[in-house]
Design a protein around this motif. Sequence first.
Motif, PDB file in Angstrom:
ATOM      1  N   PRO A 180     -25.304 -25.098 -10.527  1.00  0.00           N
ATOM      2  CA  PRO A 180     -24.149 -25.280 -11.409  1.00  0.00           C
ATOM      3  C   PRO A 180     -23.268 -26.440 -10.958  1.00  0.00           C
ATOM      4  N   TYR A 181     -22.790 -27.213 -11.911  1.00  0.00           N
ATOM      5  CA  TYR A 181     -21.871 -28.322 -11.655  1.00  0.00           C
ATOM      6  C   TYR A 181     -20.533 -28.022 -12.311  1.00  0.00           C
ATOM      7  N   VAL A 182     -19.479 -28.566 -11.726  1.00  0.00           N
ATOM      8  CA  VAL A 182     -18.156 -28.418 -12.331  1.00  0.00           C
ATOM      9  C   VAL A 182     -17.532 -29.789 -12.547  1.00  0.00           C
ATOM     10  N   LYS A 183     -16.607 -29.802 -13.510  1.00  0.00           N
ATOM     11  CA  LYS A 183     -15.734 -30.964 -13.615  1.00  0.00           C
ATOM     12  C   LYS A 183     -14.524 -30.624 -12.752  1.00  0.00           C
ATOM     13  N   LEU A 184     -14.305 -31.438 -11.750  1.00  0.00           N
ATOM     14  CA  LEU A 184     -13.218 -31.187 -10.805  1.00  0.00           C
ATOM     15  C   LEU A 184     -12.114 -32.216 -11.048  1.00  0.00           C
ATOM     16  N   SER A 185     -10.883 -31.736 -11.267  1.00  0.00           N
ATOM     17  CA  SER A 185      -9.758 -32.667 -11.380  1.00  0.00           C
ATOM     18  C   SER A 185      -8.840 -32.460 -10.197  1.00  0.00           C
ATOM     19  N   ILE A 186      -8.506 -33.542  -9.558  1.00  0.00           N
ATOM     20  CA  ILE A 186      -7.554 -33.485  -8.450  1.00  0.00           C
ATOM     21  C   ILE A 186      -6.342 -34.314  -8.831  1.00  0.00           C
ATOM     22  N   ILE A 187      -5.169 -33.714  -8.694  1.00  0.00           N
ATOM     23  CA  ILE A 187      -3.940 -34.468  -8.937  1.00  0.00           C
ATOM     24  C   ILE A 187      -3.327 -34.778  -7.577  1.00  0.00           C
ATOM     25  N   THR A 188      -3.042 -36.048  -7.335  1.00  0.00           N
ATOM     26  CA  THR A 188      -2.542 -36.412  -6.003  1.00  0.00           C
ATOM     27  C   THR A 188      -1.590 -37.609  -6.064  1.00  0.00           C
ATOM     28  N   PRO A 189      -0.667 -37.685  -5.122  1.00  0.00           N
ATOM     29  CA  PRO A 189       0.085 -38.928  -4.981  1.00  0.00           C
ATOM     30  C   PRO A 189      -0.910 -40.024  -4.591  1.00  0.00           C
ATOM     31  N   PRO A 190      -0.713 -41.275  -5.034  1.00  0.00           N
ATOM     32  CA  PRO A 190      -1.713 -42.327  -4.835  1.00  0.00           C
ATOM     33  C   PRO A 190      -2.082 -42.580  -3.375  1.00  0.00           C
ATOM     34  N   GLU A 191      -1.187 -42.329  -2.433  1.00  0.00           N
ATOM     35  CA  GLU A 191      -1.537 -42.684  -1.052  1.00  0.00           C
ATOM     36  C   GLU A 191      -2.703 -41.886  -0.471  1.00  0.00           C
ATOM     37  N   TYR A 192      -3.038 -40.746  -1.068  1.00  0.00           N
ATOM     38  CA  TYR A 192      -4.149 -39.944  -0.524  1.00  0.00           C
ATOM     39  C   TYR A 192      -5.462 -40.180  -1.261  1.00  0.00           C
ATOM     40  N   LEU A 193      -5.385 -41.037  -2.278  1.00  0.00           N
ATOM     41  CA  LEU A 193      -6.529 -41.282  -3.140  1.00  0.00           C
ATOM     42  C   LEU A 193      -7.814 -41.623  -2.374  1.00  0.00           C
ATOM     43  N   GLY A 194      -7.711 -42.553  -1.434  1.00  0.00           N
ATOM     44  CA  GLY A 194      -8.882 -43.000  -0.691  1.00  0.00           C
ATOM     45  C   GLY A 194      -9.545 -41.874   0.085  1.00  0.00           C
TER      46      GLY A 194
END
Length: 598
Positions: A403-417
């Motif tokens: 099974p696969y999921v669509k994962l959404s992460i909301i984050t402040p840009p500094e943690y993006l990398g």
Amino acid sequence: MKNVRNISIIAHIDHGKTTLSDRILEITGAIEPRKMRAQYLDSMDIERERGITIKSHPLRVFYKSKKDGQIYEINIVDTPGHVDFTYEVDRSLAAVEGAILLVDATQGVQAQTVANTYKAVEHNLEIIPVINKIDLPNANITETELEIEDLIGIPGDEIYKISAKEGTGVEELLEAIIEKIPAPSGKDEDKLKALIFDAKYDKYRGVIVYVRIFDGSVKSGDKIMTFSNKQTYEVVEVGAFTPEMKKVDSLNAGDIGYIIAGMKEVSMAKIGDTITSAKDPTKEPLPGYKEVKPMVYAGMYPGIPEYYEELRKALEKLKLNDSALVFNPDHSPALGFGFRCGFLGLLHMDVVKERLEREFEMAVILTAPNVEYKVVLKNGEELLINDPAKFPSESEIQEVYEPYVKLSIITPPEYLGKLMNLVQNEKRGTMISTENAGFERVVLNFEVPLAEIIFDFFDRMKALSRGYASMDYELIGYRKSDLVKVTILVNKEPVEALSMIAHKDKAYTMARKLVDKLAELIPQHQFEIPIQAKAGGRIIARSTVKALRKDVLAKCYGGDVTRKMKLLEKQKEGKKKLREIGRVSIPQEAFLALLKVG
Ligand code: GDP
């Protein structure tokens, strides 16, 4: 237009949701605050301790507006605050027209609030932002205003500032609810359409179904039908939450309340389903219904083998009140008779485990959780496998899907990398898109195997983002994958309860970590114990528990008899906590070692 307003309060734990509800009840004179507390706060201890609210009662109050002198019915619905329960949040928000976004002035906007606020926006809810705890000396109102402005674009001077504790600004907030939140638009004369947004089991009254009536009305004696499976029931009672359950003559379009209709367990009242009239049903149900399916499975065994029957009874009781819990009888050579259980996620699994301990005094052994795989055999047969022990042998398998999921992460840009690195390089994820959400936030969308996010993912994400990122996921289907079964052998004997399914690229590293972890967890015996991991017919990792040299009793010189007795007793007690596999005793925590190597 009706004098009804339906709202939900979105808040991070401890930001003051309960205190605000208390104050509203007090101001509207619904009930004395002391009496109410005990009533309203009857949610499970586990929820409080873990800083999550899974569910609590809705509230109905009547408020006389100072502006127009009219009396308004205000219904407040609660939203659970954990990713395992996203669908319930979604359905609670579908039941209302507006939301209060409540933020603690000393804490600011927290990650958990962000995801729910976006959900509220998706549902087109009118959002009233509120800053709470302005009475505190360390309240940081200006900064909190800026954060809220970033999040939903409402300027600081339109944000309400209150002290839920002292009552400052709460009446103004009630006026704002009346003024800004739209009244419900349904009609009493139309065919009944009621949204089930929650359900509770009561020992004496059966299932209490929490509903929002969108169209039509319902009263006792009516014949109703659940749309998804066309089951019919006769309504015994309808009522409102005051906050105690109070019987009313009827629930009409726009109302929030409960229906009791002789349902025997909560699985009969499926969250998101539409209730309609059995005689004159609606053709179109309310949108958004989804069958809630378990995402993860684990073996559950009674701590003491003779307690199998008791465990079954306890699980059946829990099931009455927890429709997401699934269980089937199972047997493991290592752990005896038990159950294969399905859960919404790891938190749900923990809650079930703790409820068994607290409410039924049942200590259980859980095996490491896993997802459900689809296996196509060479003979064309297709199997769904949710237990690694039952995984077919490599020679029989044509293809495996996971099974696969669509994962959404909301984050402040500094943690993006850091977060992209985690998902793409460690968790087999693929980035699909990024969006900007507000001033200081980015939404990252990925496709990831579900198996990769059920172990330590949430904690890793939190650690990498200093608590700021939040996540949400939904199942998108099965994808073909290169998976192998890794079997663990303890003292040359396979222990199926320890086996796992792993992606070929990760099988070796995971097996290595697992055998090392097991070698730490399994105590020394009089003989040497090899621990091996086998995949595709080969041993891929090995570790050893060295033999114990000294005899425990040797220390006692045979002199002090009482001391000797005590030591033996202690050993006996210790043994109870171990499982005998062949000649080897394996402690319970070993069965969960896999959780630490994912
Ligand atoms: P919930 O987890 O969101 O329901 O939060 P509670 O309502 O239980 O509040 C958490 C803590 O904050 C409690 O100790 C409350 O007394 C306190 N609290 C809530 N609102 C205020 C407020 O306006 N001022 C102050 N000083 N404390 C508050």
